[in-house]
Design a protein around this motif. Structure first.
Motif, PDB file in Angstrom:
ATOM      1  N   ASN A  88       0.824  -1.214   0.000  1.00 39.58           N
ATOM      2  CA  ASN A  88       0.000   0.000   0.000  1.00 39.58           C
ATOM      3  C   ASN A  88       0.859   1.267   0.000  1.00 39.58           C
ATOM      4  O   ASN A  88       0.689   2.155   0.843  1.00 39.58           O
ATOM      5  CB  ASN A  88      -0.975   0.008   1.177  1.00 39.58           C
ATOM      6  N   ASN A  89       1.806   1.315  -0.917  1.00 41.61           N
ATOM      7  CA  ASN A  89       2.703   2.470  -1.072  1.00 41.61           C
ATOM      8  C   ASN A  89       3.498   2.795   0.175  1.00 41.61           C
ATOM      9  O   ASN A  89       3.789   3.953   0.463  1.00 41.61           O
ATOM     10  CB  ASN A  89       1.926   3.704  -1.537  1.00 41.61           C
ATOM     11  N   GLY A  90       3.831   1.785   0.965  1.00 40.37           N
ATOM     12  CA  GLY A  90       4.665   1.997   2.147  1.00 40.37           C
ATOM     13  C   GLY A  90       3.895   2.334   3.415  1.00 40.37           C
ATOM     14  O   GLY A  90       4.489   2.749   4.411  1.00 40.37           O
ATOM     15  N   VAL A 148      -4.713  -5.737   0.064  1.00 41.83           N
ATOM     16  CA  VAL A 148      -3.649  -4.732  -0.068  1.00 41.83           C
ATOM     17  C   VAL A 148      -3.016  -4.857  -1.452  1.00 41.83           C
ATOM     18  O   VAL A 148      -3.187  -5.870  -2.137  1.00 41.83           O
ATOM     19  CB  VAL A 148      -2.568  -4.879   1.025  1.00 41.83           C
ATOM     20  N   THR A 149      -2.275  -3.832  -1.838  1.00 40.02           N
ATOM     21  CA  THR A 149      -1.581  -3.835  -3.118  1.00 40.02           C
ATOM     22  C   THR A 149      -0.084  -3.809  -2.886  1.00 40.02           C
ATOM     23  O   THR A 149       0.428  -2.983  -2.130  1.00 40.02           O
ATOM     24  CB  THR A 149      -1.995  -2.612  -3.965  1.00 40.02           C
ATOM     25  N   LEU A 150       0.608  -4.739  -3.533  1.00 38.93           N
ATOM     26  CA  LEU A 150       2.063  -4.802  -3.460  1.00 38.93           C
ATOM     27  C   LEU A 150       2.641  -4.054  -4.649  1.00 38.93           C
ATOM     28  O   LEU A 150       2.149  -4.163  -5.763  1.00 38.93           O
ATOM     29  CB  LEU A 150       2.538  -6.251  -3.507  1.00 38.93           C
ATOM     30  N   ALA A 151       3.711  -3.289  -4.403  1.00 40.62           N
ATOM     31  CA  ALA A 151       4.453  -2.615  -5.465  1.00 40.62           C
ATOM     32  C   ALA A 151       5.855  -3.201  -5.474  1.00 40.62           C
ATOM     33  O   ALA A 151       6.548  -3.180  -4.457  1.00 40.62           O
ATOM     34  CB  ALA A 151       4.495  -1.114  -5.225  1.00 40.62           C
ATOM     35  N   ALA A 158       8.281  -6.798   3.357  1.00 38.35           N
ATOM     36  CA  ALA A 158       7.610  -5.575   3.784  1.00 38.35           C
ATOM     37  C   ALA A 158       6.568  -5.974   4.815  1.00 38.35           C
ATOM     38  O   ALA A 158       6.009  -7.069   4.761  1.00 38.35           O
ATOM     39  CB  ALA A 158       6.965  -4.859   2.606  1.00 38.35           C
ATOM     40  N   SER A 159       6.331  -5.080   5.752  1.00 35.52           N
ATOM     41  CA  SER A 159       5.364  -5.357   6.816  1.00 35.52           C
ATOM     42  C   SER A 159       4.344  -4.240   6.911  1.00 35.52           C
ATOM     43  O   SER A 159       4.614  -3.090   6.567  1.00 35.52           O
ATOM     44  CB  SER A 159       6.073  -5.512   8.163  1.00 35.52           C
ATOM     45  N   ILE A 160       3.183  -4.619   7.400  1.00 39.51           N
ATOM     46  CA  ILE A 160       2.096  -3.673   7.629  1.00 39.51           C
ATOM     47  C   ILE A 160       1.283  -4.211   8.802  1.00 39.51           C
ATOM     48  O   ILE A 160       1.233  -5.422   9.023  1.00 39.51           O
ATOM     49  CB  ILE A 160       1.230  -3.510   6.359  1.00 39.51           C
ATOM     50  N   THR A 161       0.678  -3.330   9.569  1.00 34.72           N
ATOM     51  CA  THR A 161      -0.164  -3.749  10.693  1.00 34.72           C
ATOM     52  C   THR A 161      -1.624  -3.710  10.261  1.00 34.72           C
ATOM     53  O   THR A 161      -2.106  -2.690   9.771  1.00 34.72           O
ATOM     54  CB  THR A 161       0.048  -2.840  11.912  1.00 34.72           C
ATOM     55  N   LEU A 162      -2.294  -4.838  10.433  1.00 28.59           N
ATOM     56  CA  LEU A 162      -3.720  -4.935  10.132  1.00 28.59           C
ATOM     57  C   LEU A 162      -4.506  -4.587  11.382  1.00 28.59           C
ATOM     58  O   LEU A 162      -4.298  -5.188  12.437  1.00 28.59           O
ATOM     59  CB  LEU A 162      -4.072  -6.351   9.658  1.00 28.59           C
TER      60      LEU A 162
END
Length: 134
Positions: A22-24, A33-36, A108-112
């Protein structure tokens, strides 16, 4: 008549691979989510990739491992669904070229966080709001 052919020895893996979710973004409230993805290589023809980690593939409800992930055509953008359950999620990608030289894994990591915020309004008249304090 001479018989010969040109042979190119390629021992160089794709270079400078990056991955953003998601654009970082650091947080998301959505499973989708979208991966770049990107590489420094100017030509990515024939590249393939494995995407794995805390993502859902089919009916899979556990983190997908590198061994279980399938090779697919390289793309600069890919939509995936994170595994359910609030908390940190990590996605990993390995990219390889057309002669199977694999780049280093990128992550890459993101918090849900799917919890809805709670708003409490207190005061003498809760039917009216103001942008002024007091």
């Amino acid at each position: 008549m001479a018989s010969y052919f040109n042979l190119t020895l390629d021992t160089t893996a794709p270079a400078g691979c990056t991955l953003k979710i998601n654009n970082g973004a650091t947080k998301t409230g959505q499973l989708g989510v979208t991966l770049a993805l990107s590489c420094f290589d100017p030509v990515t023809t024939g590249y393939t990739m494995k995407v794995y980690g805390d993502i859902k593939v089919g009916v899979n409800t556990a983190a997908l491992t590198k061994e279980a992930a399938a090779w697919e055509n390289y793309a600069v953008s890919k939509s995936v669904n994170l595994l359910a359950g609030d908390g940190p999620k990590t996605v990993k990608v390995v990219i390889r070229d057309d002669v199977y030289n694999e780049a280093n894994e990128v992550t890459a990591s993101i918090t849900l966080d799917t919890t809805l915020p709670t708003v409490t309004i207190t005061g003498p008249d809760v039917a009216k709001l103001s942008t002024q304090s007091g």
